[in-house]
Design a protein around this motif. Sequence first.
Motif, short mmCIF file in Angstrom:
data_model
loop_
_atom_site.label_atom_id
_atom_site.label_comp_id
_atom_site.label_asym_id
_atom_site.label_seq_id
_atom_site.Cartn_x
_atom_site.Cartn_y
_atom_site.Cartn_z
N CYS A 115 24.97 63.67 55.48
CA CYS A 115 24.16 63.55 54.27
C CYS A 115 24.60 62.41 53.35
O CYS A 115 23.86 62.01 52.48
CB CYS A 115 24.12 64.87 53.51
SG CYS A 115 25.68 65.45 52.84
N ARG A 122 26.50 69.94 58.05
CA ARG A 122 27.68 69.20 58.50
C ARG A 122 28.77 69.21 57.42
O ARG A 122 29.95 69.14 57.74
CB ARG A 122 27.30 67.77 58.88
CG ARG A 122 28.42 66.97 59.48
CD ARG A 122 28.86 67.44 60.84
NE ARG A 122 27.82 67.20 61.81
CZ ARG A 122 27.58 67.99 62.86
NH1 ARG A 122 28.33 69.03 63.08
NH2 ARG A 122 26.60 67.74 63.67
N CYS A 123 28.39 69.33 56.16
CA CYS A 123 29.40 69.48 55.10
C CYS A 123 30.18 70.78 55.32
O CYS A 123 31.37 70.85 55.05
CB CYS A 123 28.73 69.53 53.73
SG CYS A 123 27.96 68.01 53.17
N CYS A 141 31.18 63.50 54.20
CA CYS A 141 30.23 63.95 55.23
C CYS A 141 29.51 62.73 55.82
O CYS A 141 28.98 61.90 55.09
CB CYS A 141 29.22 64.91 54.63
SG CYS A 141 27.95 65.44 55.82
N CYS A 190 24.77 69.56 53.26
CA CYS A 190 24.11 69.81 54.53
C CYS A 190 25.01 70.71 55.39
O CYS A 190 26.12 71.05 55.01
CB CYS A 190 23.80 68.50 55.25
SG CYS A 190 25.23 67.66 55.96
ZN LIG Z 1 26.66 66.77 54.44
#
Ligand SMILES: [Zn+2]
Length: 113
Positions: free
Chosen positions: A109, A33-34, A106, A31
């Motif tokens: 996700c 955010r990763c 993360c 995602c």
């Molecule tokens: Zn993620």
Amino acid sequence: MSLARGVPWIYGGVLGATGMIMTVFPQGGPCLRCLFPEAVEPGRATEGERAERAVINTVVTVVASLQVTEAYKILLDCPAHNRGLLILDLWEGSLTRMAVERDPACTACTVTA
Ligand SMILES: [Zn+2]
């Protein structure tokens, strides 16, 4: 919201003459955010910084076209999805694909996996 609802999300961002898109599939990541573990605080830039970050209008249409194309692929269940981050620079005339790996730590996700 995409991860929470389990629906794909096609991220698009622009800055100057550059843009990027990334298709996020909640069932398997990675995602956004990763890729960007720290969220950028909205409205944090000064007026001078905002002026330096003006967006050339043509990059918006190119990024939007790439996002819509990704949406077509999802709707048509086409396996040729864009994996990773696609970065374009209209001024330089470059298009680069950057692999993005799922971050096992993360917080976004990993919860939905
Ligand atoms: Zn993620």
